[in-house]
Structures are given as structure tokens and as C-alpha cells.
Design a protein around this motif. Structure first.
Motif, PDB file in Angstrom:
ATOM      1  N   THR A 112       0.836  -1.203   0.000  1.00 19.45           N
ATOM      2  CA  THR A 112       0.000   0.000   0.000  1.00 19.45           C
ATOM      3  C   THR A 112       0.867   1.248   0.000  1.00 19.45           C
ATOM      4  N   LYS A 113       1.899   1.259   0.812  1.00 16.91           N
ATOM      5  CA  LYS A 113       2.819   2.414   0.857  1.00 16.91           C
ATOM      6  C   LYS A 113       3.523   2.593  -0.481  1.00 16.91           C
ATOM      7  N   LEU A 114       3.935   1.493  -1.101  1.00 15.64           N
ATOM      8  CA  LEU A 114       4.601   1.550  -2.404  1.00 15.64           C
ATOM      9  C   LEU A 114       3.659   2.137  -3.454  1.00 15.64           C
ATOM     10  N   LEU A 115       2.408   1.689  -3.448  1.00 16.77           N
ATOM     11  CA  LEU A 115       1.407   2.192  -4.387  1.00 16.77           C
ATOM     12  C   LEU A 115       1.135   3.677  -4.148  1.00 16.77           C
ATOM     13  N   GLU A 116       0.987   4.078  -2.903  1.00 13.92           N
ATOM     14  CA  GLU A 116       0.760   5.492  -2.582  1.00 13.92           C
ATOM     15  C   GLU A 116       1.921   6.361  -3.059  1.00 13.92           C
ATOM     16  N   ARG A 117       3.146   5.895  -2.863  1.00 15.96           N
ATOM     17  CA  ARG A 117       4.334   6.654  -3.303  1.00 15.96           C
ATOM     18  C   ARG A 117       4.357   6.758  -4.833  1.00 15.96           C
ATOM     19  N   TYR A 118       4.017   5.668  -5.524  1.00 19.94           N
ATOM     20  CA  TYR A 118       3.973   5.676  -6.981  1.00 19.94           C
ATOM     21  C   TYR A 118       2.965   6.707  -7.487  1.00 19.94           C
ATOM     22  N   ILE A 119       1.757   6.685  -6.924  1.00 16.24           N
ATOM     23  CA  ILE A 119       0.709   7.625  -7.343  1.00 16.24           C
ATOM     24  C   ILE A 119       1.139   9.058  -7.078  1.00 16.24           C
ATOM     25  N   GLU A 120       1.694   9.302  -5.914  1.00 16.47           N
ATOM     26  CA  GLU A 120       2.121  10.672  -5.571  1.00 16.47           C
ATOM     27  C   GLU A 120       3.175  11.175  -6.559  1.00 16.47           C
ATOM     28  N   ASN A 121       4.069  10.302  -6.991  1.00 13.08           N
ATOM     29  CA  ASN A 121       5.102  10.693  -7.959  1.00 13.08           C
ATOM     30  C   ASN A 121       4.546  10.896  -9.369  1.00 13.08           C
ATOM     31  N   LYS A 122       3.425  10.240  -9.698  1.00  7.73           N
ATOM     32  CA  LYS A 122       2.814  10.379 -11.024  1.00  7.73           C
ATOM     33  C   LYS A 122       1.890  11.592 -11.126  1.00  7.73           C
ATOM     34  N   ARG A 123       1.427  12.094  -9.991  1.00  3.61           N
ATOM     35  CA  ARG A 123       0.464  13.200 -10.018  1.00  3.61           C
ATOM     36  C   ARG A 123       1.091  14.453 -10.643  1.00  3.61           C
ATOM     37  N   PRO A 124       0.312  15.192 -11.396  1.00  3.10           N
ATOM     38  CA  PRO A 124       0.826  16.420 -12.021  1.00  3.10           C
ATOM     39  C   PRO A 124       1.018  17.520 -10.974  1.00  3.10           C
ATOM     40  N   PRO A 125       1.601  18.644 -11.367  1.00  2.00           N
ATOM     41  CA  PRO A 125       1.786  19.766 -10.437  1.00  2.00           C
ATOM     42  C   PRO A 125       0.447  20.248  -9.870  1.00  2.00           C
ATOM     43  N   LEU A 126       0.486  20.779  -8.674  1.00  2.00           N
ATOM     44  CA  LEU A 126      -0.722  21.245  -7.980  1.00  2.00           C
ATOM     45  C   LEU A 126      -1.578  22.176  -8.825  1.00  2.00           C
ATOM     46  N   GLU A 127      -0.945  23.061  -9.569  1.00  2.43           N
ATOM     47  CA  GLU A 127      -1.697  24.082 -10.299  1.00  2.43           C
ATOM     48  C   GLU A 127      -2.563  23.536 -11.430  1.00  2.43           C
ATOM     49  N   ILE A 128      -2.340  22.300 -11.860  1.00  3.22           N
ATOM     50  CA  ILE A 128      -3.200  21.749 -12.927  1.00  3.22           C
ATOM     51  C   ILE A 128      -4.056  20.570 -12.461  1.00  3.22           C
ATOM     52  N   ARG A 129      -4.006  20.227 -11.197  1.00  6.85           N
ATOM     53  CA  ARG A 129      -4.745  19.054 -10.710  1.00  6.85           C
ATOM     54  C   ARG A 129      -6.258  19.191 -10.811  1.00  6.85           C
ATOM     55  N   ASP A 130      -6.765  20.397 -10.981  1.00  3.94           N
ATOM     56  CA  ASP A 130      -8.211  20.529 -11.197  1.00  3.94           C
ATOM     57  C   ASP A 130      -8.579  20.136 -12.626  1.00  3.94           C
ATOM     58  N   GLN A 131      -7.587  20.061 -13.526  1.00  4.75           N
ATOM     59  CA  GLN A 131      -7.816  19.645 -14.910  1.00  4.75           C
ATOM     60  C   GLN A 131      -7.346  18.214 -15.195  1.00  4.75           C
ATOM     61  N   LEU A 132      -6.373  17.740 -14.420  1.00  5.91           N
ATOM     62  CA  LEU A 132      -5.843  16.388 -14.572  1.00  5.91           C
ATOM     63  C   LEU A 132      -5.217  15.954 -13.265  1.00  5.91           C
ATOM     64  N   ASP A 133      -5.609  14.793 -12.785  1.00  8.58           N
ATOM     65  CA  ASP A 133      -5.010  14.234 -11.582  1.00  8.58           C
ATOM     66  C   ASP A 133      -4.963  12.716 -11.749  1.00  8.58           C
ATOM     67  N   ILE A 134      -4.229  12.070 -10.881  1.00  7.83           N
ATOM     68  CA  ILE A 134      -4.107  10.620 -10.887  1.00  7.83           C
ATOM     69  C   ILE A 134      -4.573  10.114  -9.528  1.00  7.83           C
ATOM     70  N   GLY A 135      -5.365   9.056  -9.530  1.00  9.55           N
ATOM     71  CA  GLY A 135      -5.838   8.474  -8.279  1.00  9.55           C
ATOM     72  C   GLY A 135      -5.805   6.965  -8.341  1.00  9.55           C
ATOM     73  N   TYR A 136      -6.175   6.353  -7.226  1.00  5.76           N
ATOM     74  CA  TYR A 136      -6.266   4.895  -7.193  1.00  5.76           C
ATOM     75  C   TYR A 136      -7.312   4.478  -6.176  1.00  5.76           C
ATOM     76  N   ARG A 137      -7.788   3.268  -6.342  1.00  3.69           N
ATOM     77  CA  ARG A 137      -8.663   2.671  -5.333  1.00  3.69           C
ATOM     78  C   ARG A 137      -8.181   1.248  -5.120  1.00  3.69           C
ATOM     79  N   LYS A 138      -8.285   0.816  -3.890  1.00  3.41           N
ATOM     80  CA  LYS A 138      -7.833  -0.521  -3.518  1.00  3.41           C
ATOM     81  C   LYS A 138      -9.010  -1.275  -2.926  1.00  3.41           C
TER      82      LYS A 138
END
Length: 115
Positions: free
Chosen positions: A12-38
């Protein structure tokens, strides 16, 4: 804590770290973001974008899905086909670690995950 619970927590920690590293910069997250569900032994990675007709509605666009097969101690990776059904990602076969699964998703050598 049992050994299996420790492995799942590490995954779970590995997956969370992967997602956090893939997420775009804060200023565009309202237009594009990356998430996950387990859910149980499986997880799904998806893009989050506004609906093209109504920006107030967020859509989740599937990227990849992986399931841990406990009886064989392997991970199976799936990609979303054009018919909106998950299909086993055969080029990678079954994998023995979550880090291997995340590397395959990230490399996306056949354009099945990130386009």
C-alpha cells in the motif's frame, strides 16, 4: 501484525508513493489528476479529469488494474480495452512483486495504460 499484513501494508505504501510521484503539479490538478482505489487484493489506477460537457463533474478514466493471486503469490496486470472490459496484459505475464507491476505500468511499452 502477521507477515502477510506487513507485506500488504508495504505494498500500500509503495502504491501510494507511486501515485504521488505520477500526479501532475498542484496548479493543474483541477484539470488532470491521478488516483487509485484498492479493494481487497486488487487496485485500480485512474486519471481524474473534468467532464467535457460540465467541468463541475469529475470523471475517472481507467489506466490499469492489478490483482494479487494469493494462492500462487503472483500479480496479474490488466488494461482497459476499447470495449471497456479489462483484459490481462499478456506482454508482462504474471509478476512476483508490486514494484514490478508498477514498473510495467510506468514503462507502458505498448501504449495500453497512459496512451
Amino acid at each position: 501484525m502477521k507477515d502477510q499484513e506487513k507485506i500488504i501494508d508495504f505494498d500500500t505504501k509503495l502504491l501510494e508513493r507511486y501515485i504521488e510521484n505520477k500526479r501532475p503539479p498542484l496548479e493543474i490538478r483541477d484539470q488532470l489528476d491521478i488516483g487509485y482505489r484498492k479493494e481487497g487484493q486488487a487496485f485500480e489506477v485512474f486519471e481524474i479529469r473534468p467532464n467535457w460537457m460540465d467541468n463541475s463533474i469529475k470523471m475517472e478514466i481507467p489506466v490499469a488494474k492489478a490483482r494479487y493471486v494469493k494462492s500462487r503469490s503472483v500479480w496479474r496486470l490488466y488494461w482497459m480495452r476499447g470495449n471497456l472490459k479489462w483484459d490481462f496484459y499478456e506482454p508482462a505475464g504474471e509478476m512476483t512483486s508490486l514494484s514490478e507491476v508498477l514498473e510495467v505500468i510506468d514503462a507502458d511499452t505498448h501504449g495500453c495504460f497512459w496512451g
